[in-house]
Design a protein around this motif. Structure first.
Motif, mmCIF file in Angstrom:
data_model
loop_
_atom_site.group_PDB
_atom_site.id
_atom_site.type_symbol
_atom_site.label_atom_id
_atom_site.label_comp_id
_atom_site.label_asym_id
_atom_site.label_seq_id
_atom_site.Cartn_x
_atom_site.Cartn_y
_atom_site.Cartn_z
ATOM 1 N N GLY A 197 1.043 2.444 -9.009
ATOM 2 C CA GLY A 197 1.217 1.019 -9.268
ATOM 3 C C GLY A 197 0.952 0.167 -8.045
ATOM 4 N N CYS A 198 1.221 0.726 -6.869
ATOM 5 C CA CYS A 198 0.976 -0.006 -5.625
ATOM 6 C C CYS A 198 -0.487 0.045 -5.205
ATOM 7 C CB CYS A 198 1.836 0.566 -4.494
ATOM 8 S SG CYS A 198 3.592 0.246 -4.694
ATOM 9 N N GLY A 199 -1.217 1.019 -5.733
ATOM 10 C CA GLY A 199 -2.626 1.143 -5.364
ATOM 11 C C GLY A 199 -2.856 1.819 -4.034
ATOM 12 N N VAL A 200 -1.814 2.453 -3.484
ATOM 13 C CA VAL A 200 -1.929 3.124 -2.192
ATOM 14 C C VAL A 200 -0.810 4.151 -2.094
ATOM 15 C CG1 VAL A 200 -0.469 1.417 -0.993
ATOM 16 C CG2 VAL A 200 -2.127 2.760 0.305
ATOM 17 N N ASP A 201 -1.059 5.245 -1.392
ATOM 18 C CA ASP A 201 -0.013 6.237 -1.149
ATOM 19 C C ASP A 201 1.055 5.606 -0.259
ATOM 20 O OD1 ASP A 201 1.595 8.384 -0.542
ATOM 21 O OD2 ASP A 201 -0.033 9.708 0.077
ATOM 22 N N THR A 202 2.249 5.429 -0.804
ATOM 23 C CA THR A 202 3.322 4.791 -0.036
ATOM 24 C C THR A 202 4.111 5.791 0.807
ATOM 25 O OG1 THR A 202 4.965 5.047 -1.805
ATOM 26 C CG2 THR A 202 3.590 3.055 -1.844
ATOM 27 N N GLU A 218 -5.666 -5.333 -5.611
ATOM 28 C CA GLU A 218 -5.174 -4.654 -6.797
ATOM 29 C C GLU A 218 -6.189 -3.603 -7.264
ATOM 30 O OE1 GLU A 218 -2.474 -4.603 -8.380
ATOM 31 O OE2 GLU A 218 -1.355 -6.416 -7.899
ATOM 32 N N THR A 219 -5.701 -2.429 -7.604
ATOM 33 C CA THR A 219 -6.567 -1.381 -8.125
ATOM 34 C C THR A 219 -6.431 -1.215 -9.633
ATOM 35 O OG1 THR A 219 -4.877 0.299 -7.699
ATOM 36 C CG2 THR A 219 -6.478 -0.123 -5.949
ATOM 37 N N LEU A 220 -5.392 -1.829 -10.212
ATOM 38 C CA LEU A 220 -5.164 -1.762 -11.648
ATOM 39 C C LEU A 220 -5.193 -3.157 -12.242
ATOM 40 C CD1 LEU A 220 -2.124 0.725 -11.790
ATOM 41 C CD2 LEU A 220 -4.543 1.282 -12.049
ATOM 42 N N THR A 221 -5.676 -3.251 -13.472
ATOM 43 C CA THR A 221 -5.585 -4.516 -14.190
ATOM 44 C C THR A 221 -4.140 -4.722 -14.638
ATOM 45 O OG1 THR A 221 -6.001 -3.533 -16.359
ATOM 46 C CG2 THR A 221 -7.931 -4.186 -15.039
ATOM 47 N N ALA A 222 -3.829 -5.922 -15.069
ATOM 48 C CA ALA A 222 -2.480 -6.208 -15.553
ATOM 49 C C ALA A 222 -2.130 -5.302 -16.734
ATOM 50 C CB ALA A 222 -2.362 -7.677 -15.947
ATOM 51 N N GLU A 223 -3.073 -5.063 -17.605
ATOM 52 C CA GLU A 223 -2.818 -4.203 -18.767
ATOM 53 C C GLU A 223 -2.606 -2.752 -18.336
ATOM 54 O OE1 GLU A 223 -1.827 -3.060 -22.346
ATOM 55 O OE2 GLU A 223 -2.219 -5.149 -21.805
ATOM 56 N N LEU A 253 11.399 -4.605 -3.265
ATOM 57 C CA LEU A 253 10.676 -4.795 -2.010
ATOM 58 C C LEU A 253 9.204 -4.542 -2.294
ATOM 59 C CD1 LEU A 253 12.866 -3.001 0.685
ATOM 60 C CD2 LEU A 253 12.393 -5.432 0.521
ATOM 61 N N LEU A 254 8.378 -5.532 -2.105
ATOM 62 C CA LEU A 254 6.959 -5.378 -2.438
ATOM 63 C C LEU A 254 6.217 -4.662 -1.327
ATOM 64 C CD1 LEU A 254 6.141 -8.886 -3.938
ATOM 65 C CD2 LEU A 254 6.760 -6.810 -5.142
ATOM 66 N N THR A 255 5.409 -3.688 -1.699
ATOM 67 C CA THR A 255 4.498 -3.069 -0.734
ATOM 68 C C THR A 255 3.055 -3.395 -1.075
ATOM 69 O OG1 THR A 255 4.309 -1.030 -2.005
ATOM 70 C CG2 THR A 255 6.092 -1.159 -0.370
ATOM 71 N N ASP A 256 2.844 -4.043 -2.214
ATOM 72 C CA ASP A 256 1.467 -4.289 -2.633
ATOM 73 C C ASP A 256 1.106 -5.774 -2.629
ATOM 74 O OD1 ASP A 256 3.149 -4.864 -4.701
ATOM 75 O OD2 ASP A 256 1.878 -4.041 -6.270
ATOM 76 N N THR A 257 2.004 -6.627 -2.192
ATOM 77 C CA THR A 257 1.718 -8.056 -2.135
ATOM 78 C C THR A 257 2.340 -8.637 -0.879
ATOM 79 O OG1 THR A 257 1.780 -8.210 -4.547
ATOM 80 C CG2 THR A 257 1.962 -10.269 -3.315
#
Length: 289
Positions: A197-202, A218-223, A253-257
């Protein structure tokens, strides 16, 4: 001196509480006072002895000394994991202090809850009598386990939708079902967070707070993201239902934004505001000045 060294454990990078008898005694005295003050409140389900002790099982995986750098390295000297034999003795002592009529006086209709120290199978022989059942001296005891997909990733779960689903159904679900034969089991923390969901290995849920900058886009669409989260929610809810209850961890805690806000007042003085997390909701009913 912290029971785990995590950034949420009081003193990041320090885990020495269990080595200090005065600090251990202080915790026991706090438990007694909590029981005396709240033990007869109708809304109280129970009291958990201590949160997430970092044990010899979890210590190598959590990598505290590298992941949570101590602000004061001298204070952190001697930091190390908590042994299960010690932890089990502490839990028994805490149970009796909570129940003792002259100390905590916690009624038996209120649970005494203990955390598994990130190794749920360590507790099969805990508090057992000669017949293998819960010993008569212990009543209304609940085992708390915290299970996250990021922990599954650290245990080798593939970072794919199929990998998460397989791990939850074939590792977590039977684990909860088996341990429910020994204690009432609650999953005291779980959530939907995962690296896909984050688009990266956390790297096990790391954030900007400890070195993980997150995806650049973003690597995924909203859907796709909606489908991912609905899928991991469905499989986890089915697994946790093998036990006696579960609590969703909803602090985010956001890691993707990353969000930066600059504000300018009427005198054109500029200030920059930094946020660890940020929610924006547009109110179209109000005019924009």
């Amino acid at each position: 001196m912290s029971q785990n060294g995590f950034d949420n454990g009081g003193i990041s990078g320090v885990c020495k509480w269990a080595q200090l008898p005065d600090e251990v005694e202080f915790v026991l005295s706090v438990l007694e006072r909590l029981a005396k003050r709240y033990g007869h409140r109708q809304a109280l389900m129970g009291i958990e002895i201590i949160n997430e002790p970092n044990t010899t099982t979890s210590w190598p995986m959590m990598n505290v000394t590298e992941r949570y750098k101590a602000v004061d390295p001298e204070l952190a000297e001697g930091t190390g994991p908590i042994a299960f034999d010690w932890l089990k003795d502490f839990y028994v002592t805490a149970y009796h202090r909570l129940r003792d009529a002259d100390k905590g006086a916690l009624p038996t209709d209120k649970a005494v809850v203990f955390h598994d120290g990130f190794d749920i199978e360590q507790w099969k022989d805990f508090m057992r009598g000669s017949d293998g059942r819960l010993a008569p001296e212990f009543e209304n005891v609940v085992l708390d386990t915290h299970q996250y997909l990021m922990t599954a990733e650290m245990m080798g779960c593939p970072q794919t939708v199929e990998g998460y689903d397989d791990f939850v159904r074939n590792t977590y679900a039977p684990m909860i079902a088996e341990m429910s034969e020994y204690f009432l089991v609650i999953v005291g923390e779980w959530c939907l967070f995962n690296s896909v969901g984050c688009g990266v290995d956390t790297h096990g849920g790391q954030s900007v707070l400890n070195g993980e900058e997150g995806a650049q886009a973003e690597t995924l669409t909203a859907e796709q993201k909606r489908s991912l989260y609905q899928g991991v929610a469905e499989s986890q809810l089915a697994a946790w239902s093998k036990g006696s209850g579960f609590y969703y961890w909803n602090y985010k805690l956001l890691t993707d934004t990353m969000v930066g806000v600059a504000v300018t007042d009427a005198a054109l003085h500029e200030k920059t505001a930094d946020f660890d997390f940020f929610d924006y909701e547009a109110d179209e009913t109000k005019p924009v000045d």
